[in-house]
Design an enzyme around this catalytic site. Structure first.
Site, mmCIF file in Angstrom:
data_model
loop_
_atom_site.group_PDB
_atom_site.id
_atom_site.type_symbol
_atom_site.label_atom_id
_atom_site.label_comp_id
_atom_site.label_asym_id
_atom_site.label_seq_id
_atom_site.Cartn_x
_atom_site.Cartn_y
_atom_site.Cartn_z
ATOM 1 C CB SER A 181 0.781 -0.831 4.690
ATOM 2 O OG SER A 181 -0.206 -1.776 4.323
ATOM 3 C CE1 TYR A 239 -2.250 -0.029 9.563
ATOM 4 C CE2 TYR A 239 -2.627 -0.527 7.246
ATOM 5 C CZ TYR A 239 -1.833 -0.605 8.375
ATOM 6 O OH TYR A 239 -0.620 -1.237 8.304
#
Length: 314
Positions: free
Chosen positions: A137, A150
Site C-alpha cells: 500500500s 495497518y
C-alpha cells in the site's frame, strides 16, 4: 501476453473473496492460468467458482489451512507460477487507544500470515522458477494518523519483500511489491465500521483527545474510496506484475499512489506532517474561534503544496 505454456501453470491468490483479490483471480483466469483462489467461507467459494478458478478455503492465520494449500499445490503436476499475497484487514485507531489485541490481529493477517504462506509455497515456487507478489500500500511508505497498526504491518511487509527478493533472486524466484492507493473495495467500509467500534470503546479522556481525528479520518476514507481506482483496474496492475517477463521490483496502482511515491521523498517530515494535517482538517468537525483561524492557516499552507488528496488505503 500469456503464452500457451503459462496457461498450464498455477497461481495462488489469497484474500480472493471480494475486492482486488477476486478481481485478480478473474483477470488471471481470463489470461489462461489456473487460479487457486483463497477464500474463508463456503458462500464466497460458490460466488467466485468459475472456469479457471478453483476456490480453496484458506485462512492464512491458521497453520492447518496453510499446510493444506501447500499440499494441494505439491500434488498438482502443473508448475506454481506465482503466489499473490493479497489477504488483508484494515484497523484504524490512535496508537494510544488501539488495544494490543488489535495490533496483534493486524500484524497476524497483514504480515505473519503472508510470511507463513510464502514459506509453505516457496519449495514449489523454487521448482517452477515462479514469483511472489506482495500487495502492500502507499501506507507501506507513508503512515497517516490512526494508521499505525495497518501502516506498520505494511512497512514491515515492504522490508520482508526486500529481504526475500535478495535471498531468492539467485535461485530464480522473483519478488514484486504492488503499492495501491485508493481502491474502490469493501475494505474501507469495513475499516470505518471497525474504527467506529473501537472509538466507542475509548476512555472519555481518549475520546476527548482523538474523537475528532477518528471522525475526520472516517470521512476521508469514505470520500476517497468513491473516487479511487476500481478493483478491476488494480487487478490489471497485479496481473502485469505476474506476467511480465522481467517485472520491476515495485509497481504503484492508481494516480494518487504514483504521485505520492514520486513527491514524498522530496518533502521533509515536518512538511509532510503539515500537509497531512491540512488534508484531515478539511474533513473534521468545524472548529470555532482561535481553533478555526489556526485550521485555516494550516489548510492554506497545505493547499500551496503539490500534494494529492490522500485516499483510503488498500
Amino acid at each position: 501476453m500469456t503464452t500457451s505454456s503459462e496457461a498450464q501453470k498455477l497461481i495462488v491468490v489469497t484474500g480472493a473473496s471480494t475486492g482486488m483479490g477476486a478481481s485478480t483471480a478473474r483477470e488471471l483466469a481470463r489470461r489462461g492460468f489456473h487460479v487457486l483462489a483463497g477464500v474463508r467461507r463456503d458462500h464466497d467459494a460458490d460466488a467466485i467458482r468459475s472456469a479457471g478458478i478453483e476456490p480453496v478455503i484458506l485462512d492464512i492465520t491458521e497453520p492447518e489451512r496453510v499446510e493444506a494449500i501447500a499440499a494441494r499445490v505439491a500434488a498438482d503436476p502443473r508448475a506454481l507460477h506465482a503466489l499473490v499475497n493479497n489477504a488483508g484487514i484494515q484497523v484504524n485507531g490512535p496508537v494510544e487507544a488501539l488495544p494490543m489485541a488489535e495490533w496483534r490481529r493486524v500484524f497476524d493477517v497483514n504480515l505473519f500470515g503472508h510470511i507463513a504462506v510464502t514459506q509453505a509455497l516457496l519449495p514449489a515456487l523454487l521448482r517452477g522458477k515462479g514469483r511472489v507478489i506482495n500487495i502492500s500500500s502507499i501506507g507501506g511508505k507513508y503512515a497517516m494518523a490512526t494508521y499505525g497498526a495497518y501502516a506498520g504491518a505494511k512497512f514491515a511487509l515492504e522490508a520482508v519483500s526486500d529481504s526475500l527478493r535478495r535471498e531468492v533472486a539467485p535461485l530464480g524466484v522473483q519478488v514484486v511489491v504492488v503499492e495501491p492507493g485508493g481502491v474502490r473495495t469493501e475494505i474501507a467500509a469495513r475499516g470505518i465500521a471497525t474504527a467506529n467500534d473501537l472509538a466507542a470503546r475509548m476512555t472519555p479522556e481518549q475520546g476527548e483527545r482523538y474523537g475528532d481525528l477518528v471522525q475526520a479520518n472516517n470521512a476521508l476514507m469514505a470520500s476517497g474510496t468513491a473516487s479511487g481506482l476500481t478493483a478491476d483496474a488494480a487487478a490489471r496492475v497485479i496481473a502485469k506484475a505476474v506476467t511480465t517477463r522481467r517485472p520491476r521490483t515495485r509497481y504503484t496502482a492508481g494516480r494518487d499512489a504514483a504521485l505520492i511515491m514520486r513527491l514524498g521523498p522530496f518533502l521533509s517530515d515536518r512538511a509532510l506532517d503539515r500537509i497531512l494535517a491540512a488534508n484531515l482538517r478539511r474533513h473534521s468537525p468545524a472548529p470555532s474561534g482561535g481553533a478555526r483561524r489556526e485550521a485555516e492557516a494550516v489548510s492554506a499552507e497545505g493547499r500551496r503544496m503539490p500534494w494529492p488528496s490522500l485516499r483510503a488505503r488498500r
